[in-house]
Design an enzyme around this catalytic site. Structure first.
Site, short mmCIF file in Angstrom:
data_model
loop_
_atom_site.label_atom_id
_atom_site.label_comp_id
_atom_site.label_asym_id
_atom_site.label_seq_id
_atom_site.Cartn_x
_atom_site.Cartn_y
_atom_site.Cartn_z
N HIS A 149 52.17 56.34 58.23
CA HIS A 149 52.74 57.06 59.37
C HIS A 149 52.85 56.15 60.60
O HIS A 149 52.18 55.12 60.68
CB HIS A 149 51.87 58.28 59.73
CG HIS A 149 52.06 59.44 58.80
ND1 HIS A 149 51.42 59.54 57.59
CD2 HIS A 149 52.84 60.54 58.91
CE1 HIS A 149 51.80 60.66 56.99
NE2 HIS A 149 52.65 61.29 57.76
N LYS A 153 50.16 58.87 65.33
CA LYS A 153 49.60 60.03 64.61
C LYS A 153 48.09 60.12 64.88
O LYS A 153 47.37 59.13 64.72
CB LYS A 153 49.88 59.90 63.11
CG LYS A 153 49.39 61.10 62.32
CD LYS A 153 49.98 61.14 60.93
CE LYS A 153 49.44 62.32 60.14
NZ LYS A 153 49.74 63.63 60.78
P1 NAD Z 1 53.48 65.07 70.06
O1 NAD Z 1 52.23 64.49 70.61
O2 NAD Z 1 54.77 64.33 70.28
O3 NAD Z 1 53.68 66.55 70.66
C1 NAD Z 1 52.65 67.50 70.81
C2 NAD Z 1 53.01 68.34 72.03
O4 NAD Z 1 52.12 69.45 72.09
C3 NAD Z 1 52.89 67.58 73.37
O5 NAD Z 1 54.09 67.70 74.10
C4 NAD Z 1 51.72 68.30 74.08
O6 NAD Z 1 51.87 68.34 75.49
C5 NAD Z 1 51.82 69.68 73.46
N1 NAD Z 1 50.58 70.48 73.52
C6 NAD Z 1 49.30 70.09 73.28
N2 NAD Z 1 48.45 71.15 73.43
C7 NAD Z 1 49.22 72.21 73.76
C8 NAD Z 1 48.93 73.58 74.04
N3 NAD Z 1 47.70 74.05 74.04
N4 NAD Z 1 49.97 74.40 74.34
C9 NAD Z 1 51.25 73.94 74.40
N5 NAD Z 1 51.58 72.64 74.13
C10 NAD Z 1 50.58 71.81 73.83
O7 NAD Z 1 53.22 65.31 68.52
P2 NAD Z 1 54.30 65.52 67.34
O8 NAD Z 1 54.62 64.21 66.71
O9 NAD Z 1 55.38 66.40 67.82
O10 NAD Z 1 53.38 66.31 66.27
C11 NAD Z 1 52.80 67.54 66.58
C12 NAD Z 1 51.99 68.01 65.38
O11 NAD Z 1 52.87 68.24 64.27
C13 NAD Z 1 50.95 67.01 64.88
O12 NAD Z 1 49.81 67.72 64.42
C14 NAD Z 1 51.66 66.33 63.70
O13 NAD Z 1 50.73 65.80 62.74
C15 NAD Z 1 52.40 67.51 63.14
N6 NAD Z 1 53.57 67.21 62.30
C16 NAD Z 1 53.81 68.09 61.31
C17 NAD Z 1 54.93 67.94 60.53
C18 NAD Z 1 55.21 68.96 59.46
O14 NAD Z 1 56.23 68.86 58.75
N7 NAD Z 1 54.35 69.96 59.30
C19 NAD Z 1 55.80 66.86 60.74
C20 NAD Z 1 55.52 65.97 61.78
C21 NAD Z 1 54.40 66.17 62.57
#
Ligand code: NAD
Length: 260
Positions: A149, A153
Protein backbone atom coordinates in the site's frame (compact mmCIF):
# COMPACT_ATOMS: atom_id res chain seq x y z
CA UNK A 1 -33.83 8.60 -4.13
CA UNK A 2 -31.76 7.37 -1.19
CA UNK A 3 -30.50 10.20 1.04
CA UNK A 4 -26.77 9.68 1.66
CA UNK A 5 -24.18 11.36 3.90
CA UNK A 6 -20.45 10.85 3.30
CA UNK A 7 -18.34 10.97 6.47
CA UNK A 8 -14.61 11.60 6.03
CA UNK A 9 -15.60 13.62 2.95
CA UNK A 10 -12.34 15.57 2.72
CA UNK A 11 -10.18 12.43 2.68
CA UNK A 12 -8.94 10.56 -0.39
CA UNK A 13 -11.76 8.00 -0.33
CA UNK A 14 -14.34 10.50 0.91
CA UNK A 15 -13.77 12.88 -2.01
CA UNK A 16 -14.14 10.04 -4.53
CA UNK A 17 -17.32 8.87 -2.75
CA UNK A 18 -18.84 12.37 -2.66
CA UNK A 19 -18.40 12.64 -6.43
CA UNK A 20 -19.65 9.08 -7.14
CA UNK A 21 -22.78 9.52 -4.96
CA UNK A 22 -23.57 12.91 -6.49
CA UNK A 23 -23.36 11.39 -10.00
CA UNK A 24 -25.78 8.52 -9.29
CA UNK A 25 -29.37 9.31 -10.32
CA UNK A 26 -30.80 7.03 -7.59
CA UNK A 27 -28.84 8.70 -4.77
CA UNK A 28 -29.21 12.10 -3.15
CA UNK A 29 -26.04 13.42 -1.50
CA UNK A 30 -27.52 15.37 1.40
CA UNK A 31 -24.50 15.77 3.69
CA UNK A 32 -20.70 15.80 3.53
CA UNK A 33 -19.01 15.52 6.95
CA UNK A 34 -15.36 15.80 7.97
CA UNK A 35 -13.64 16.87 11.20
CA UNK A 36 -11.46 19.05 8.99
CA UNK A 37 -14.58 20.72 7.51
CA UNK A 38 -16.66 23.62 8.85
CA UNK A 39 -15.92 27.34 8.33
CA UNK A 40 -17.62 27.25 4.94
CA UNK A 41 -15.49 24.40 3.50
CA UNK A 42 -16.95 23.26 0.17
CA UNK A 43 -16.38 20.22 -2.05
CA UNK A 44 -17.07 19.90 -5.77
CA UNK A 45 -19.92 17.56 -6.71
CA UNK A 46 -21.54 16.69 -10.01
CA UNK A 47 -22.96 20.01 -11.22
CA UNK A 48 -22.02 22.14 -8.22
CA UNK A 49 -20.63 22.15 -4.68
CA UNK A 50 -21.60 20.84 -1.24
CA UNK A 51 -20.76 22.35 2.16
CA UNK A 52 -18.65 20.14 4.42
CA UNK A 53 -19.92 20.16 8.00
CA UNK A 54 -17.58 19.42 10.88
CA UNK A 55 -19.51 16.85 12.85
CA UNK A 56 -21.99 14.06 12.29
CA UNK A 57 -24.15 15.64 15.03
CA UNK A 58 -25.10 18.32 12.46
CA UNK A 59 -27.20 15.64 10.71
CA UNK A 60 -29.45 15.28 13.76
CA UNK A 61 -32.23 17.53 12.43
CA UNK A 62 -32.39 15.93 8.98
CA UNK A 63 -30.74 12.48 9.14
CA UNK A 64 -29.86 10.69 5.88
CA UNK A 65 -31.00 7.11 5.16
CA UNK A 66 -27.41 5.86 4.74
CA UNK A 67 -24.00 7.09 5.90
CA UNK A 68 -20.82 6.05 4.10
CA UNK A 69 -17.81 6.19 6.44
CA UNK A 70 -14.21 6.52 5.24
CA UNK A 71 -12.49 7.99 8.31
CA UNK A 72 -10.32 6.09 10.79
CA UNK A 73 -11.18 3.14 13.00
CA UNK A 74 -12.03 4.89 16.30
CA UNK A 75 -14.02 7.60 14.51
CA UNK A 76 -15.90 5.04 12.40
CA UNK A 77 -16.95 3.11 15.52
CA UNK A 78 -18.40 6.31 17.04
CA UNK A 79 -20.07 7.37 13.80
CA UNK A 80 -21.69 3.95 13.28
CA UNK A 81 -22.93 3.93 16.90
CA UNK A 82 -24.51 7.36 16.40
CA UNK A 83 -26.09 6.39 13.07
CA UNK A 84 -27.52 3.04 14.21
CA UNK A 85 -29.15 4.67 17.25
CA UNK A 86 -30.79 7.14 14.85
CA UNK A 87 -32.01 4.27 12.57
CA UNK A 88 -29.56 5.24 9.80
CA UNK A 89 -27.98 2.41 7.74
CA UNK A 90 -24.18 2.39 7.51
CA UNK A 91 -21.70 1.45 4.78
CA UNK A 92 -18.22 1.40 6.27
CA UNK A 93 -15.00 1.23 4.28
CA UNK A 94 -12.77 2.33 7.16
CA UNK A 95 -10.30 -0.39 8.08
CA UNK A 96 -8.65 -1.34 11.37
CA UNK A 97 -11.87 -1.80 13.41
CA UNK A 98 -11.04 -4.41 16.08
CA UNK A 99 -12.95 -7.61 16.96
CA UNK A 100 -14.46 -6.17 20.17
CA UNK A 101 -15.83 -3.13 18.34
CA UNK A 102 -17.20 -5.36 15.58
CA UNK A 103 -19.05 -7.39 18.22
CA UNK A 104 -20.50 -4.19 19.73
CA UNK A 105 -21.57 -2.94 16.30
CA UNK A 106 -23.21 -6.30 15.53
CA UNK A 107 -25.12 -6.24 18.83
CA UNK A 108 -26.30 -2.67 18.21
CA UNK A 109 -27.35 -3.45 14.61
CA UNK A 110 -29.32 -6.46 15.86
CA UNK A 111 -31.06 -4.24 18.44
CA UNK A 112 -31.95 -1.40 16.07
CA UNK A 113 -33.76 -1.38 12.73
CA UNK A 114 -30.69 -0.14 10.87
CA UNK A 115 -28.12 -2.32 9.10
CA UNK A 116 -24.35 -2.09 8.58
CA UNK A 117 -22.07 -3.30 5.81
CA UNK A 118 -18.38 -3.22 6.71
CA UNK A 119 -16.10 -4.09 3.83
CA UNK A 120 -12.32 -3.86 3.99
CA UNK A 121 -12.20 -3.59 0.21
CA UNK A 122 -14.87 -2.30 -2.15
CA UNK A 123 -12.93 -3.17 -5.32
CA UNK A 124 -14.95 -5.93 -6.95
CA UNK A 125 -11.74 -7.65 -8.10
CA UNK A 126 -10.58 -7.81 -4.48
CA UNK A 127 -13.88 -9.39 -3.43
CA UNK A 128 -13.25 -12.11 -6.03
CA UNK A 129 -9.60 -12.45 -4.93
CA UNK A 130 -10.82 -13.27 -1.41
CA UNK A 131 -13.44 -15.69 -2.70
CA UNK A 132 -10.90 -17.45 -5.00
CA UNK A 133 -8.45 -17.65 -2.08
CA UNK A 134 -11.06 -19.45 0.01
CA UNK A 135 -11.46 -21.98 -2.81
CA UNK A 136 -7.70 -22.45 -3.24
CA UNK A 137 -7.28 -22.96 0.51
CA UNK A 138 -9.33 -26.14 0.24
CA UNK A 139 -6.78 -27.56 -2.23
CA UNK A 140 -3.40 -26.13 -1.14
CA UNK A 141 -1.90 -26.56 2.31
CA UNK A 142 0.38 -23.50 2.59
CA UNK A 143 -0.21 -19.80 2.00
CA UNK A 144 1.56 -16.46 2.39
CA UNK A 145 0.10 -13.02 1.67
CA UNK A 146 2.03 -9.97 0.52
CA UNK A 147 0.00 -6.75 0.74
CA UNK A 148 1.39 -3.50 -0.65
CA UNK A 149 0.00 0.00 0.00
CA UNK A 150 0.84 3.71 -0.23
CA UNK A 151 2.95 4.98 2.66
CA UNK A 152 0.17 7.06 4.27
CA UNK A 153 -1.85 3.97 5.20
CA UNK A 154 -2.25 3.94 9.00
CA UNK A 155 -2.96 0.28 9.76
CA UNK A 156 -0.99 -2.85 9.01
CA UNK A 157 -1.61 -5.46 7.93
CA UNK A 158 -4.39 -4.18 5.69
CA UNK A 159 -8.02 -5.05 6.47
CA UNK A 160 -8.10 -6.96 3.18
CA UNK A 161 -5.09 -9.08 4.16
CA UNK A 162 -6.63 -9.84 7.57
CA UNK A 163 -9.96 -10.80 6.04
CA UNK A 164 -8.27 -12.94 3.36
CA UNK A 165 -6.15 -14.69 5.99
CA UNK A 166 -9.16 -15.39 8.22
CA UNK A 167 -11.03 -16.95 5.32
CA UNK A 168 -8.02 -19.04 4.30
CA UNK A 169 -7.52 -20.17 7.91
CA UNK A 170 -11.14 -21.33 8.02
CA UNK A 171 -10.62 -23.50 4.92
CA UNK A 172 -6.99 -24.69 4.88
CA UNK A 173 -6.02 -28.07 6.28
CA UNK A 174 -2.21 -27.98 6.17
CA UNK A 175 -0.07 -26.72 9.02
CA UNK A 176 1.11 -23.73 6.96
CA UNK A 177 4.53 -22.61 5.74
CA UNK A 178 7.58 -23.73 7.73
CA UNK A 179 8.62 -21.39 10.58
CA UNK A 180 11.88 -19.53 10.34
CA UNK A 181 14.73 -21.64 11.66
CA UNK A 182 17.29 -18.83 11.72
CA UNK A 183 15.76 -15.35 11.88
CA UNK A 184 18.83 -13.13 11.56
CA UNK A 185 16.55 -10.10 10.95
CA UNK A 186 13.37 -10.06 13.08
CA UNK A 187 10.08 -10.05 11.21
CA UNK A 188 11.30 -11.25 7.83
CA UNK A 189 8.85 -14.16 7.91
CA UNK A 190 5.97 -11.73 8.39
CA UNK A 191 3.13 -11.70 10.89
CA UNK A 192 1.03 -14.79 11.43
CA UNK A 193 -2.75 -15.20 11.30
CA UNK A 194 -3.06 -18.88 12.16
CA UNK A 195 -1.12 -20.73 9.46
CA UNK A 196 -1.01 -17.74 7.08
CA UNK A 197 2.03 -15.42 7.04
CA UNK A 198 1.37 -11.77 6.08
CA UNK A 199 3.98 -9.32 4.79
CA UNK A 200 3.12 -5.59 4.61
CA UNK A 201 4.92 -3.27 2.18
CA UNK A 202 4.47 0.55 2.42
CA UNK A 203 5.96 2.66 -0.36
CA UNK A 204 5.32 5.82 -2.36
CA UNK A 205 4.02 4.95 -5.80
CA UNK A 206 1.72 2.18 -4.59
CA UNK A 207 -2.08 2.41 -4.23
CA UNK A 208 -3.42 -0.95 -2.93
CA UNK A 209 -2.20 -4.35 -4.07
CA UNK A 210 -2.27 -7.90 -2.73
CA UNK A 211 -0.72 -11.19 -3.73
CA UNK A 212 -1.94 -14.44 -2.19
CA UNK A 213 0.58 -17.22 -2.84
CA UNK A 214 -0.41 -20.82 -2.27
CA UNK A 215 2.14 -23.64 -2.26
CA UNK A 216 2.18 -27.40 -2.22
CA UNK A 217 4.57 -30.05 -3.55
CA UNK A 218 5.82 -29.09 -7.01
CA UNK A 219 3.46 -26.14 -7.63
CA UNK A 220 2.36 -22.68 -6.54
CA UNK A 221 -0.74 -20.65 -7.31
CA UNK A 222 -0.65 -16.84 -7.14
CA UNK A 223 -3.82 -14.77 -6.97
CA UNK A 224 -3.07 -11.07 -7.38
CA UNK A 225 -5.20 -7.96 -7.32
CA UNK A 226 -3.97 -4.46 -8.19
CA UNK A 227 -5.75 -1.21 -7.55
CA UNK A 228 -4.31 1.46 -9.81
CA UNK A 229 -6.86 4.19 -9.09
CA UNK A 230 -9.30 4.89 -6.23
CA UNK A 231 -12.16 5.03 -8.72
CA UNK A 232 -12.14 1.20 -8.66
CA UNK A 233 -13.76 1.26 -5.20
CA UNK A 234 -16.77 3.32 -6.24
CA UNK A 235 -18.97 0.71 -8.03
CA UNK A 236 -18.75 -1.45 -4.86
CA UNK A 237 -19.55 1.49 -2.57
CA UNK A 238 -22.59 2.47 -4.65
CA UNK A 239 -23.83 -1.15 -4.77
CA UNK A 240 -23.50 -1.38 -0.97
CA UNK A 241 -25.38 1.91 -0.42
CA UNK A 242 -28.26 0.59 -2.51
CA UNK A 243 -28.24 -2.88 -0.86
CA UNK A 244 -27.73 -2.07 2.83
CA UNK A 245 -31.45 -1.61 3.63
CA UNK A 246 -32.20 -5.24 2.63
CA UNK A 247 -29.28 -6.98 4.45
CA UNK A 248 -30.21 -7.55 8.10
CA UNK A 249 -27.85 -6.59 10.97
CA UNK A 250 -24.10 -6.57 10.31
CA UNK A 251 -22.72 -7.82 6.99
CA UNK A 252 -18.97 -8.24 6.61
CA UNK A 253 -17.57 -8.00 3.09
CA UNK A 254 -19.35 -7.54 -0.21
CA UNK A 255 -19.98 -11.19 -1.10
CA UNK A 256 -23.68 -10.99 -0.22
CA UNK A 257 -24.05 -7.71 -2.09
CA UNK A 258 -22.41 -9.22 -5.19
CA UNK A 259 -24.02 -12.62 -4.74
CA UNK A 260 -20.74 -14.56 -4.99
P1 NAD B 1 -7.68 9.96 4.57
O1 NAD B 1 -6.75 10.17 5.72
O2 NAD B 1 -7.33 10.57 3.25
O3 NAD B 1 -9.14 10.49 4.97
C1 NAD B 1 -9.76 10.30 6.22
C2 NAD B 1 -10.65 11.51 6.46
O4 NAD B 1 -11.46 11.24 7.61
C3 NAD B 1 -9.86 12.81 6.75
O5 NAD B 1 -10.29 13.84 5.89
C4 NAD B 1 -10.20 13.11 8.23
O6 NAD B 1 -10.25 14.51 8.50
C5 NAD B 1 -11.57 12.46 8.34
N1 NAD B 1 -11.99 12.12 9.71
C6 NAD B 1 -11.26 11.57 10.71
N2 NAD B 1 -12.02 11.40 11.82
C7 NAD B 1 -13.25 11.87 11.51
C8 NAD B 1 -14.48 11.97 12.23
N3 NAD B 1 -14.59 11.60 13.49
N4 NAD B 1 -15.56 12.50 11.59
C9 NAD B 1 -15.47 12.94 10.30
N5 NAD B 1 -14.32 12.86 9.57
C10 NAD B 1 -13.25 12.34 10.17
O7 NAD B 1 -7.86 8.39 4.44
P2 NAD B 1 -8.40 7.55 3.17
O8 NAD B 1 -7.24 7.11 2.34
O9 NAD B 1 -9.54 8.26 2.55
O10 NAD B 1 -8.91 6.22 3.93
C11 NAD B 1 -9.93 6.27 4.89
C12 NAD B 1 -10.17 4.87 5.43
O11 NAD B 1 -10.66 4.04 4.36
C13 NAD B 1 -8.93 4.16 5.96
O12 NAD B 1 -9.30 3.36 7.06
C14 NAD B 1 -8.50 3.27 4.78
O13 NAD B 1 -7.75 2.13 5.22
C15 NAD B 1 -9.85 2.87 4.26
N6 NAD B 1 -9.91 2.41 2.87
C16 NAD B 1 -10.84 1.47 2.61
C17 NAD B 1 -11.03 1.04 1.32
C18 NAD B 1 -12.11 0.03 1.05
O14 NAD B 1 -12.32 -0.36 -0.12
N7 NAD B 1 -12.83 -0.42 2.07
C19 NAD B 1 -10.24 1.56 0.29
C20 NAD B 1 -9.28 2.53 0.59
C21 NAD B 1 -9.14 2.96 1.90
Amino acid sequence: MIKVAVVGALGKMGRATVMAVSRDPELDLTWAVDVAGGQGAMLPVDGGEIEVVESIQALEADPPEVIVDFTQASAAVENVGWALRKGVHCVVGTTGIGEKDLERIKALADETKANVIIAPNFALGAVLMMRFSEMAARVFDQCEIIELHHRAKLDSPSGTALETAARIEANIEGEGPPPSREDSVRGTRGGEVGPVHIHSVRLDGLVAHQEVIFGSTGQTLTIRHDTTDRSCFMPGVIMAVKAVHRLGGLTLGLDDVLGV
